[in-house]
Design a protein around this motif. Structure first.
Motif, mmCIF file in Angstrom:
data_model
loop_
_atom_site.group_PDB
_atom_site.id
_atom_site.type_symbol
_atom_site.label_atom_id
_atom_site.label_comp_id
_atom_site.label_asym_id
_atom_site.label_seq_id
_atom_site.Cartn_x
_atom_site.Cartn_y
_atom_site.Cartn_z
ATOM 1 N N ALA A 134 1.053 -1.335 0.272
ATOM 2 C CA ALA A 134 -0.120 -0.059 0.068
ATOM 3 C C ALA A 134 0.720 1.255 -0.037
ATOM 4 N N LYS A 135 0.486 2.162 -0.681
ATOM 5 C CA LYS A 135 1.147 3.467 -0.684
ATOM 6 C C LYS A 135 0.352 4.528 0.134
ATOM 7 N N ARG A 136 0.927 5.640 0.370
ATOM 8 C CA ARG A 136 0.328 6.653 1.318
ATOM 9 C C ARG A 136 -0.963 7.206 0.637
ATOM 10 N N ARG A 137 -1.716 7.840 1.420
ATOM 11 C CA ARG A 137 -3.003 8.574 0.760
ATOM 12 C C ARG A 137 -2.685 9.773 -0.279
ATOM 13 N N PHE A 138 -3.496 9.908 -1.131
ATOM 14 C CA PHE A 138 -3.379 11.062 -2.006
ATOM 15 C C PHE A 138 -4.984 11.488 -2.094
ATOM 16 N N SER A 139 -5.135 13.018 -1.491
ATOM 17 C CA SER A 139 -6.379 13.590 -1.369
ATOM 18 C C SER A 139 -6.873 14.231 -2.769
ATOM 19 N N CYS A 140 -8.063 13.930 -3.009
ATOM 20 C CA CYS A 140 -8.836 15.061 -4.017
ATOM 21 C C CYS A 140 -8.748 16.408 -3.372
ATOM 22 N N GLY A 141 -8.447 17.177 -4.710
ATOM 23 C CA GLY A 141 -8.238 18.847 -4.441
ATOM 24 C C GLY A 141 -6.549 18.934 -4.299
ATOM 25 N N TYR A 142 -5.901 17.839 -3.974
ATOM 26 C CA TYR A 142 -4.430 18.136 -3.996
ATOM 27 C C TYR A 142 -3.709 18.156 -5.103
ATOM 28 N N SER A 143 -2.849 19.127 -5.515
ATOM 29 C CA SER A 143 -1.932 19.032 -6.690
ATOM 30 C C SER A 143 -3.305 19.360 -7.800
ATOM 31 N N ASP A 144 -2.989 18.538 -8.926
ATOM 32 C CA ASP A 144 -3.875 18.463 -10.011
ATOM 33 C C ASP A 144 -5.140 17.563 -10.168
ATOM 34 N N ALA A 191 -8.371 17.367 -9.609
ATOM 35 C CA ALA A 191 -9.593 18.161 -9.466
ATOM 36 C C ALA A 191 -10.571 18.089 -8.354
ATOM 37 N N LEU A 192 -10.930 19.069 -7.518
ATOM 38 C CA LEU A 192 -11.934 19.090 -6.661
ATOM 39 C C LEU A 192 -13.250 18.606 -6.986
ATOM 40 N N THR A 193 -13.402 18.965 -8.255
ATOM 41 C CA THR A 193 -14.943 18.558 -8.780
ATOM 42 C C THR A 193 -15.258 16.790 -8.783
ATOM 43 N N ASP A 194 -13.809 16.177 -8.704
ATOM 44 C CA ASP A 194 -14.220 14.890 -8.484
ATOM 45 C C ASP A 194 -14.613 14.344 -7.171
ATOM 46 N N GLN A 195 -14.648 15.364 -6.079
ATOM 47 C CA GLN A 195 -15.127 14.995 -4.734
ATOM 48 C C GLN A 195 -16.491 14.269 -4.759
ATOM 49 N N GLU A 196 -17.369 14.733 -5.586
ATOM 50 C CA GLU A 196 -18.784 14.033 -5.605
ATOM 51 C C GLU A 196 -18.739 12.591 -6.023
ATOM 52 N N LYS A 197 -18.048 12.632 -7.204
ATOM 53 C CA LYS A 197 -17.951 11.262 -7.751
ATOM 54 C C LYS A 197 -17.366 10.007 -6.716
ATOM 55 N N ILE A 198 -16.469 10.285 -5.993
ATOM 56 C CA ILE A 198 -16.011 9.546 -5.049
ATOM 57 C C ILE A 198 -17.061 9.391 -3.898
ATOM 58 N N LEU A 199 -17.520 10.276 -3.424
ATOM 59 C CA LEU A 199 -18.623 9.971 -2.355
ATOM 60 C C LEU A 199 -19.760 9.496 -2.936
ATOM 61 N N ASP A 200 -20.114 9.441 -4.239
ATOM 62 C CA ASP A 200 -21.205 8.717 -4.885
ATOM 63 C C ASP A 200 -20.627 7.192 -5.019
ATOM 64 N N GLN A 233 -17.557 19.838 6.900
ATOM 65 C CA GLN A 233 -16.361 20.134 6.380
ATOM 66 C C GLN A 233 -14.954 19.634 7.119
ATOM 67 N N LYS A 234 -15.184 19.138 8.328
ATOM 68 C CA LYS A 234 -14.225 18.242 9.012
ATOM 69 C C LYS A 234 -14.373 16.833 8.264
ATOM 70 N N SER A 235 -13.815 16.557 7.352
ATOM 71 C CA SER A 235 -13.957 15.282 6.391
ATOM 72 C C SER A 235 -12.863 15.310 5.213
ATOM 73 N N ILE A 236 -12.635 14.082 5.054
ATOM 74 C CA ILE A 236 -11.522 13.891 4.079
ATOM 75 C C ILE A 236 -11.744 12.687 3.272
ATOM 76 N N THR A 237 -11.234 12.776 1.746
ATOM 77 C CA THR A 237 -11.399 11.585 1.090
ATOM 78 C C THR A 237 -9.973 11.550 0.628
ATOM 79 N N ALA A 238 -9.573 10.308 -0.206
ATOM 80 C CA ALA A 238 -8.491 9.909 -0.358
ATOM 81 C C ALA A 238 -8.280 8.741 -1.228
ATOM 82 N N ALA A 239 -7.285 8.552 -1.884
ATOM 83 C CA ALA A 239 -7.160 7.239 -2.798
ATOM 84 C C ALA A 239 -5.930 6.760 -2.319
ATOM 85 N N ILE A 240 -5.551 5.427 -2.071
ATOM 86 C CA ILE A 240 -4.368 4.720 -1.808
ATOM 87 C C ILE A 240 -4.319 3.606 -2.694
#
Length: 198
Positions: free
Chosen positions: A147-157, A159-168, A188-195
């Motif tokens: 497993a790699k470290r997490r990488f969060s939506c909205g970080y670097s390039d 797009a934060l617009t993917d946030q809704e897709k992740i939640l869905d 707001q005190k929430s986090i999404t990420a990909a690992i």
């Protein structure tokens, strides 16, 4: 994936001070501030409602900066594609501590106690980060050493617009998570990420 709601969150004073931009103990020599932080941490323990959810997805990552996931979700992010490298899949995760801490911070500021309000807000930020670390460790145990470290939506390039897709994809409404029209998560005190995993 079932909801993970049997989680505990430990908030340390040192982490809160760091979040407030203070170094301990060099910049802090105040029993009053320590007392305020300890009081708000104790208060937050009653307000934090930690919940998490994650799921594993197979991916196709050809190095073009476009990551295709089984299920039709496509992520366009050169940085994430490079971060995932040769990963054969990703875990998507979402965590939240609920809305009560941020509501308490707003109430304190509104009622003329800005110092306590800022401390409460910092505690919420520390708590959700600790929660994300906890869920990341659960995922790492499931994935093994690959497993790699997490990488969060909205970080670097990514797009934060993917946030809704992740939640869905995760069905994160089950833990009370949604997004507003600016793609900001509620609470707001929430986090999404990909690992990624190999």
């Amino acid at each position: 994936m079932p909801i993970i709601n049997n989680l505990t969150v430990d908030v340390e004073r040192r982490s809160v001070l760091k979040r407030l931009g203070l170094k301990y103990p060099q910049e802090v020599n105040s029993q009053h501030l320590d007392s305020l932080i300890d009081s708000e941490i104790e208060n937050a323990r009653r307000l934090i409602e930690p919940k998490g959810i994650y799921e594993k997805f197979a991916i196709i990552n050809d190095g073009s900066g476009i990551i295709r996931m089984v299920g039709g979700f496509t992520i366009i992010s050169k940085k994430l594609a490079a971060w995932l490298g040769g990963s054969r899949g990703v875990f998507l995760m979402a965590v939240t501590i609920g809305s009560k801490v941020e509501e308490e911070a707003a109430r304190l500021i509104y009622e003329g106690e800005p110092t306590r309000g800022l401390i409460a807000d910092a505690i919420g930020s520390v708590a959700v980060e600790e929660l994300a670390e906890t869920v990341e460790k659960l995922i790492s145990r499931e994935a093994g050493s690959s497993a790699k470290r997490r990488f969060s939506c909205g970080y670097s390039d990514w797009a934060l617009t993917d946030q809704e897709k992740i939640l869905d994809l995760l069905g994160a409404g089950r833990i009370g998570l949604s997004v507003n029209d600016r793609c900001i998560m509620i609470p707001q005190k929430s986090i999404t990420a990909a690992i990624g995993f190999f």
